[in-house]
Motif scaffolding. Structure first.
Motif, PDB file in Angstrom:
ATOM      1  N   HIS A 146      28.947  18.667   1.549  1.00  0.00           N
ATOM      2  CA  HIS A 146      28.479  17.298   1.794  1.00  0.00           C
ATOM      3  C   HIS A 146      29.559  16.267   1.439  1.00  0.00           C
ATOM      4  CE1 HIS A 146      24.865  19.750   1.330  1.00  0.00           C
ATOM      5  NE2 HIS A 146      24.248  18.855   2.089  1.00  0.00           N
ATOM      6  N   GLU A 178      17.526  13.325   7.271  1.00  0.00           N
ATOM      7  CA  GLU A 178      18.348  12.117   7.335  1.00  0.00           C
ATOM      8  C   GLU A 178      18.667  11.681   5.906  1.00  0.00           C
ATOM      9  OE1 GLU A 178      19.784   8.531   9.705  1.00  0.00           O
ATOM     10  OE2 GLU A 178      19.321  10.631  10.149  1.00  0.00           O
ATOM     11  N   GLY A 180      21.235   7.316   6.191  1.00  0.00           N
ATOM     12  CA  GLY A 180      21.179   6.738   7.528  1.00  0.00           C
ATOM     13  C   GLY A 180      19.950   5.869   7.731  1.00  0.00           C
ATOM     14  N   GLU A 226      21.986  15.971  16.368  1.00  0.00           N
ATOM     15  CA  GLU A 226      22.140  14.537  16.111  1.00  0.00           C
ATOM     16  C   GLU A 226      20.776  13.850  16.014  1.00  0.00           C
ATOM     17  OE1 GLU A 226      24.745  12.780  15.455  1.00  0.00           O
ATOM     18  OE2 GLU A 226      26.405  14.120  15.928  1.00  0.00           O
ATOM     19  N   GLY A 279      18.802  14.370  12.468  1.00  0.00           N
ATOM     20  CA  GLY A 279      19.192  13.754  11.206  1.00  0.00           C
ATOM     21  C   GLY A 279      20.662  13.903  10.893  1.00  0.00           C
ATOM     22  N   THR A 280      21.114  13.117   9.940  1.00  0.00           N
ATOM     23  CA  THR A 280      22.541  13.072   9.604  1.00  0.00           C
ATOM     24  C   THR A 280      23.060  14.384   9.040  1.00  0.00           C
ATOM     25  OG1 THR A 280      21.945  12.112   7.464  1.00  0.00           O
ATOM     26  CG2 THR A 280      22.602  10.572   9.203  1.00  0.00           C
ATOM     27  N   VAL A 281      22.177  15.193   8.418  1.00  0.00           N
ATOM     28  CA  VAL A 281      22.626  16.480   7.876  1.00  0.00           C
ATOM     29  C   VAL A 281      21.867  17.642   8.523  1.00  0.00           C
ATOM     30  CG1 VAL A 281      23.478  15.545   5.707  1.00  0.00           C
ATOM     31  CG2 VAL A 281      21.098  16.253   5.858  1.00  0.00           C
TER      32      VAL A 281
END
Length: 274
Positions: free
Chosen positions: A56, A186, A189, A231, A234-236
């Motif tokens: 991360h 997420e 974000g 995408e 979520g961001t991760v």
């Protein structure tokens, strides 16, 4: 010859170790869910634990960001970020196994970075907190699920297939594999929940992933896991990629547990002895 004796998948939410020690209903639920996975892993009596995960931006930086990386050293310190209730600890690595995986992957046209000295964040520490009470030596394996361009789902599946072949040709070892991460999440974000540090943008996608894994439909999961789907989730949400590799490594094992609940972006799963 070595053998993959168990494969597991769990989330790595940094708050879970502290939460699981509490006296609330939520605390008991978290503790029980990890314990159910740990029971399968412990029953398999492994002597090495391979952890498939995504960093991360704590171990690596955008200036030095590998697509794949494998720990080949003797020990590693973690966490290098904030995991409430978990003190910095030195974890023993199975450096010989890590080096063998690195050599084998290069020979099969993958080009992972060999990490001889590094530290780990919650993506490794949280699974070890719950699933490595016997303090087995560990091999962290990193897949880039965070920073575009990510490897495709099909490439991560091939990675799992090659890792399985290499593991099975190691000298006598009983290997357990753990995939670390979520399917829809997420962090940092605009889709985070009000007053929370996270959001679950696509809970229906997480349900689909858990269902496909439970049915053993890895072809369907790989086909559905497009860059656009990641995408949107979520961001991760790229943390699904270690799960895909791990599911391929579990190809010869029966599924023993799949615990996904409505509106969650993650699951607790295990393949191995019933």
């Amino acid at each position: 010859m070595a053998e993959i004796v168990a494969v597991a998948g769990v989330p790595h939410t940094p708050a879970f170790p502290s939460l699981a020690r509490g006296d609330t209903a939520a605390s008991a639920t978290v503790a029980r869910r990890y314990a159910a996975v740990d029971e399968v892993v412990a029953r398999a009596d492994a002597d090495v634990l391979v952890v498939l995960t995504c960093d991360h931006i704590n171990t690596f930086t955008p200036d030095l960001w590998p697509t794949f990386a494998i720990a080949t050293g003797d020990s590693v310190l973690g966490p290098n970020d904030d995991v409430p209730g978990v003190s910095p600890t030195s974890y023993a690595l199975a450096g010989d196994a890590g080096a063998a995986l690195h050599r084998g992957l290069v020979a099969r046209d993958f080009d992972p970075v060999a990490l001889r000295s590094h530290s780990v964040d919650h993506s490794v520490v949280v699974p070890l907190h719950f699933l490595n009470q016997r303090r087995l030596p560990v091999v962290p394996v990193y897949l880039n699920g965070m920073v575009a361009p990510r490897p495709s789902a099909e490439r991560c599946r091939r990675l799992g297939r090659v890792l399985r072949d290499i593991v099975e040709n190691l000298p006598d070892r009983r290997v357990a594999v753990v995939a670390s991460g979520s399917f829809s999440l997420e962090v940092g974000g605009p889709r985070m929940l009000p007053d929370r540090l996270y959001g679950v943008p696509r809970p229906a996608w997480a349900h689909t992933v858990a269902s496909l894994l439970y049915r053993g439909d890895l072809d369907g999961l790989v086909a559905a896991t497009t860059e656009r789907r990641i995408e949107e989730a979520g961001t991760v949400a790229g943390e699904i990629l270690p799960w895909i590799a791990a599911a391929e490594m579990a190809a010869d094992l029966p599924i023993a547990l799949m615990d996904h609940r409505a509106q969650e972006g993650h699951a607790f799963a295990a393949w191995g002895p019933a």
